[in-house]
Write a protein that holds these residues in place. Sequence first.
Motif: not given
Ligand code: 5AD
Length: 464
Positions: A58-59, A175, A274, A312, A314, A343-346, A348
């Motif tokens: 996922i990240r 994302f 999000q 969740d 981001i 979460f910090k945006y990652s 992908r």
């Molecule tokens: N970057 C950061 N967080 C992410 N999630 C999913 N993809 C990414 C990403 N590319 C987070 C979302 C999702 C959770 C399972 O993981 O918030 O709801």
Amino acid sequence: MSDPSPPKPAKRLFIKTYGCQMNVYDSERMADVLRPLGYGVTDAPEDADLVVLNTCHIREKAAEKVYSELGRIKEMRIARQEAGGGRMGVVVAGCVAQAEGEEIMRRAPVVDLVVGPQAYHKLPELIARTSRALGERLSADFAPEAKFDAMPERQADGVTAFLTVQEGCDKFCTFCVVPYTRGGEYSRPTEAIEAEARALAVQGVREVTLLGQNVNAYSGGPDGLAGLARRLAAIPGLDRIRYTTSHPRDMDDALIAAHGELAALMPYLHLPVQSGSDKILRAMNRDHTATAYLKLIERIRAARPDMALSSDFIVGFPGETEADFQASLDLIEEVKFASAFSFKYSRRPGTPASAMPGQVAEEIKEERLARLNALLLRQQKAFNDSQAGRTLDVLFERPGRHPGQILGRSRYLQAVHVDGPEHLIGQIAPVRVTQGNMNSLTGNLVFDSRSSRPQADSAMKESA
Ligand code: 5AD
Ligand code: SF4
């Protein structure tokens, strides 16, 4: 005559699970599939005949962990061989296997088999093939229907259990890798799920958590997830039903109504939003606004006033400005979450957002994550504090860390510690909460003169 002790497993299996609860479920099912081959689970990888890494994509960080773990496993395998032990088989399963199978094979020669989430029922055959022809390395990928049909009877392990009802996702949030790693939405038929849940209840399971990447899009029977919840609520012994993860778009009227009607449906809902910024929500392809989310929460709370909410978030999605971030903080202030993940945006590879302009600097992501977390933790503590003085039904799951202590969960998924006898494990009993902590509640058992095991339907009345 005493029962003969069960035969010692001939082979040892070590499974390491990364990522979400669906991987936890899958790991248990892999152990079920391999048990008839003589594999018993061990928690010592160095002694294992077979090591399975059930991975998460996922990240970026989650995916990278796999390669460093494979480095350690390679050393263990060499040490074992030098000590005259048998050969250690190495399997990479899960979402990294699905997404990067070829690359794993190339980068990590220690790996014997790469297997995607839809092929776990084929593990015995695949493992047999790899050990017959050492060095022949395989990767496999099949349709989800075949997998579920071919799995052996479920073995319960404790009082609570995960149960996958739906897999995959058609939403394509910009994302997210899930639509690519887990494929399109697939729902298991209600009958199959009901049979699995009954088997679990017979083995003493009191609570099931229904799993799906888009669990509330469940479509395997009449009336969707609400219909399934009704069927499962009728199973004797199954007192608590939870589900995760939901999408706001799929939170339909029937499911909201079910929360007001079914005592077994627990008042805790993980409903990821999000972001609180409409501009970012649009760029994420979430297909709803912040206002729509808030209205939805209002409707859910009207049906079930004590609903505890989780989400969740981001931070640092491409194009996120300070004002957009502030909108997320504002939304959090408005909802008041019982707990949440951030979460910090990652970035992908292969997802639309990874190619978007306006990628946010790492330091800004760090700083926003810290602010968001601070607010979420304040709310979590406030929610736990608000339980002090209340009496809550607790399902006891296991002994606590200290002697004489037992540990359970409230309806709102809070961990609850009390001093109490171990025979309460597997039972639901009322607890008067004395203190809310950051991650748990402390309390005392309340002697209930009506019964030592309160009925689940008393839960709704007591929750007001
Ligand atoms: N970057 C950061 N967080 C992410 N999630 C999913 N993809 C990414 C990403 N590319 C987070 C979302 C999702 C959770 C399972 O993981 O918030 O709801
Ligand atoms: Fe990923 Fe969005 Fe599907 Fe959730 S709904 S699994 S975040 S694409």
